[in-house]
Design a protein around this motif. Structure first.
Motif, mmCIF file in Angstrom:
data_model
loop_
_atom_site.group_PDB
_atom_site.id
_atom_site.type_symbol
_atom_site.label_atom_id
_atom_site.label_comp_id
_atom_site.label_asym_id
_atom_site.label_seq_id
_atom_site.Cartn_x
_atom_site.Cartn_y
_atom_site.Cartn_z
ATOM 1 N N THR A 1 -59.585 27.226 8.579
ATOM 2 C CA THR A 1 -59.371 25.832 8.944
ATOM 3 C C THR A 1 -59.350 25.745 10.459
ATOM 4 O O THR A 1 -58.918 26.676 11.136
ATOM 5 C CB THR A 1 -58.045 25.261 8.381
ATOM 6 O OG1 THR A 1 -56.947 26.081 8.808
ATOM 7 C CG2 THR A 1 -58.085 25.175 6.859
ATOM 8 N N VAL A 2 -59.838 24.629 10.973
ATOM 9 C CA VAL A 2 -59.804 24.353 12.406
ATOM 10 C C VAL A 2 -58.966 23.089 12.582
ATOM 11 O O VAL A 2 -59.112 22.118 11.823
ATOM 12 C CB VAL A 2 -61.230 24.155 12.978
ATOM 13 C CG1 VAL A 2 -61.174 23.814 14.467
ATOM 14 C CG2 VAL A 2 -62.085 25.393 12.723
ATOM 15 N N HIS A 3 -58.099 23.108 13.589
ATOM 16 C CA HIS A 3 -57.165 22.010 13.832
ATOM 17 C C HIS A 3 -57.292 21.548 15.278
ATOM 18 O O HIS A 3 -57.647 22.336 16.156
ATOM 19 C CB HIS A 3 -55.723 22.484 13.603
ATOM 20 C CG HIS A 3 -55.534 23.101 12.255
ATOM 21 N ND1 HIS A 3 -54.871 22.473 11.245
ATOM 22 C CD2 HIS A 3 -55.946 24.297 11.752
ATOM 23 C CE1 HIS A 3 -54.881 23.254 10.176
ATOM 24 N NE2 HIS A 3 -55.523 24.370 10.463
ATOM 25 N N ALA A 4 -56.966 20.282 15.509
ATOM 26 C CA ALA A 4 -56.957 19.726 16.866
ATOM 27 C C ALA A 4 -55.520 19.404 17.254
ATOM 28 O O ALA A 4 -54.697 19.062 16.404
ATOM 29 C CB ALA A 4 -57.794 18.450 16.914
ATOM 30 N N TRP A 5 -55.222 19.548 18.544
ATOM 31 C CA TRP A 5 -53.922 19.124 19.067
ATOM 32 C C TRP A 5 -53.991 17.622 19.304
ATOM 33 O O TRP A 5 -54.846 17.156 20.060
ATOM 34 C CB TRP A 5 -53.621 19.800 20.400
ATOM 35 C CG TRP A 5 -53.544 21.285 20.372
ATOM 36 C CD1 TRP A 5 -54.429 22.157 20.934
ATOM 37 C CD2 TRP A 5 -52.540 22.090 19.771
ATOM 38 N NE1 TRP A 5 -54.027 23.457 20.726
ATOM 39 C CE2 TRP A 5 -52.862 23.446 20.005
ATOM 40 C CE3 TRP A 5 -51.378 21.806 19.038
ATOM 41 C CZ2 TRP A 5 -52.084 24.496 19.552
ATOM 42 C CZ3 TRP A 5 -50.604 22.856 18.595
ATOM 43 C CH2 TRP A 5 -50.954 24.175 18.855
ATOM 44 N N VAL A 6 -53.103 16.848 18.667
ATOM 45 C CA VAL A 6 -53.079 15.395 18.870
ATOM 46 C C VAL A 6 -51.632 14.917 18.969
ATOM 47 O O VAL A 6 -50.708 15.599 18.546
ATOM 48 C CB VAL A 6 -53.804 14.629 17.731
ATOM 49 C CG1 VAL A 6 -55.277 15.023 17.639
ATOM 50 C CG2 VAL A 6 -53.109 14.812 16.399
ATOM 51 N N ASN A 7 -51.471 13.692 19.508
ATOM 52 C CA ASN A 7 -50.142 13.082 19.530
ATOM 53 C C ASN A 7 -49.977 12.225 18.268
ATOM 54 O O ASN A 7 -50.871 12.178 17.422
ATOM 55 C CB ASN A 7 -49.928 12.280 20.825
ATOM 56 C CG ASN A 7 -50.909 11.139 20.983
ATOM 57 O OD1 ASN A 7 -51.508 10.649 20.027
ATOM 58 N ND2 ASN A 7 -51.102 10.698 22.222
ATOM 59 N N GLY B 1 -43.665 15.585 19.075
ATOM 60 C CA GLY B 1 -44.692 14.576 18.855
ATOM 61 C C GLY B 1 -46.100 15.151 18.839
ATOM 62 O O GLY B 1 -47.075 14.421 19.031
ATOM 63 N N ILE B 2 -46.209 16.454 18.591
ATOM 64 C CA ILE B 2 -47.508 17.126 18.588
ATOM 65 C C ILE B 2 -47.887 17.457 17.145
ATOM 66 O O ILE B 2 -47.108 18.067 16.414
ATOM 67 C CB ILE B 2 -47.459 18.421 19.422
ATOM 68 C CG1 ILE B 2 -47.058 18.097 20.869
ATOM 69 C CG2 ILE B 2 -48.787 19.159 19.354
ATOM 70 C CD1 ILE B 2 -46.657 19.315 21.680
ATOM 71 N N LEU B 3 -49.082 17.041 16.754
ATOM 72 C CA LEU B 3 -49.565 17.271 15.397
ATOM 73 C C LEU B 3 -50.809 18.138 15.430
ATOM 74 O O LEU B 3 -51.498 18.218 16.443
ATOM 75 C CB LEU B 3 -49.864 15.935 14.718
ATOM 76 C CG LEU B 3 -48.714 14.910 14.735
ATOM 77 C CD1 LEU B 3 -49.190 13.587 14.160
ATOM 78 C CD2 LEU B 3 -47.504 15.432 13.995
ATOM 79 N N LEU B 4 -51.088 18.782 14.297
ATOM 80 C CA LEU B 4 -52.245 19.683 14.172
ATOM 81 C C LEU B 4 -53.073 19.325 12.929
ATOM 82 O O LEU B 4 -53.096 20.084 11.962
ATOM 83 C CB LEU B 4 -51.767 21.136 14.036
ATOM 84 C CG LEU B 4 -51.632 21.956 15.282
ATOM 85 C CD1 LEU B 4 -50.987 23.301 14.974
ATOM 86 C CD2 LEU B 4 -52.956 22.159 15.959
ATOM 87 N N PRO B 5 -53.763 18.182 12.937
ATOM 88 C CA PRO B 5 -54.538 17.831 11.748
ATOM 89 C C PRO B 5 -55.735 18.767 11.562
ATOM 90 O O PRO B 5 -56.296 19.277 12.531
ATOM 91 C CB PRO B 5 -55.011 16.405 12.041
ATOM 92 C CG PRO B 5 -55.071 16.339 13.531
ATOM 93 C CD PRO B 5 -53.911 17.191 13.996
ATOM 94 N N VAL B 6 -56.095 18.973 10.312
ATOM 95 C CA VAL B 6 -57.279 19.763 9.984
ATOM 96 C C VAL B 6 -58.513 18.921 10.320
ATOM 97 O O VAL B 6 -58.629 17.777 9.894
ATOM 98 C CB VAL B 6 -57.299 20.133 8.477
ATOM 99 C CG1 VAL B 6 -58.582 20.848 8.109
ATOM 100 C CG2 VAL B 6 -56.097 20.976 8.131
ATOM 101 N N GLN C 1 -50.235 9.198 17.827
ATOM 102 C CA GLN C 1 -51.259 8.153 17.736
ATOM 103 C C GLN C 1 -52.632 8.753 17.407
ATOM 104 O O GLN C 1 -53.646 8.063 17.436
ATOM 105 C CB GLN C 1 -51.337 7.353 19.043
ATOM 106 C CG GLN C 1 -50.103 6.504 19.332
ATOM 107 C CD GLN C 1 -48.906 7.339 19.783
ATOM 108 O OE1 GLN C 1 -49.029 8.281 20.564
ATOM 109 N NE2 GLN C 1 -47.736 6.995 19.261
ATOM 110 N N MET C 2 -52.644 10.049 17.114
ATOM 111 C CA MET C 2 -53.857 10.786 16.766
ATOM 112 C C MET C 2 -54.846 10.880 17.927
ATOM 113 O O MET C 2 -56.039 11.046 17.734
ATOM 114 C CB MET C 2 -54.534 10.203 15.516
ATOM 115 C CG MET C 2 -53.656 10.226 14.278
ATOM 116 S SD MET C 2 -53.034 11.875 13.863
ATOM 117 C CE MET C 2 -54.463 12.610 13.133
ATOM 118 N N LYS C 3 -54.338 10.812 19.141
ATOM 119 C CA LYS C 3 -55.155 10.993 20.340
ATOM 120 C C LYS C 3 -55.097 12.459 20.763
ATOM 121 O O LYS C 3 -54.014 13.057 20.785
ATOM 122 C CB LYS C 3 -54.645 10.121 21.495
ATOM 123 C CG LYS C 3 -54.600 8.648 21.189
ATOM 124 C CD LYS C 3 -55.964 8.057 21.171
ATOM 125 C CE LYS C 3 -55.861 6.548 20.969
ATOM 126 N NZ LYS C 3 -57.093 5.960 20.568
#
Length: 146
Positions: free
Chosen positions: A109-115, A54-59, A117-119
């Motif tokens: 590219t820089v990415h954030a760790w989110v769940n 459930g871990i996403l890495l959006p740009v 729900q994009m939190k």
């Protein structure tokens, strides 16, 4: 060439070009993604492992410096490296023509760790083994440069 670059080869498709057979600039971001996912797979930490948890890495940031044009049917090498993996994750890229090794573009590219729900999340709390694998990869890459 620096040892810590992961290399992925691809060929420019006709659909990626304009009427003059020059690659449209938006395709470079897609090629960055190809390089990034292949680098992570080769490092033994494929995106699938994160997504299954459930871990996403959006740009959240992207930058490309265009140096020369790629054209239809060029064989390209996408070089990718993991530059940082902490609160944010940063990947760096170079795209070169295979025949003459001319660098056509550089970027990151820089990415954030989110769940889901994009939190924002802290990887070390939610999946410490994946965070350790990322840090081990960074440490091994740093040692290969020395």
């Amino acid at each position: 060439m620096t040892h810590n670059w992961s290399e992925t080869e691809l060929r420019v498709r006709y659909s990626e070009t304009d009427a003059m057979q020059v690659v449209h600039h938006a395709n470079y971001l897609s090629w960055f993604e190809v390089g990034r996912t292949e680098m992570m797979r080769r490092a033994g930490i494929p995106y699938r492992q994160f997504e299954d948890r459930g871990i996403l890495l959006p740009v959240i940031e992207a930058r490309i410096f265009f140096l020369a044009s790629a054209r239809y049917d060029d064989e390209l090498v996408v070089r990718t490296r993991l530059a940082e993996a902490r609160v944010k994750v940063r990947f760096e890229y170079e795209i070169a023509r295979k025949s003459d090794r001319q660098i056509l573009a550089r970027g990151y590219t820089v990415h954030a760790w989110v769940n889901r729900q994009m939190k924002p999340i802290q990887l070390r709390k939610l999946a410490p083994e994946l965070e350790q694998a990322m840090q081990a990869y960074l440490s091994a890459e740093g040692e290969s440069q020395a």
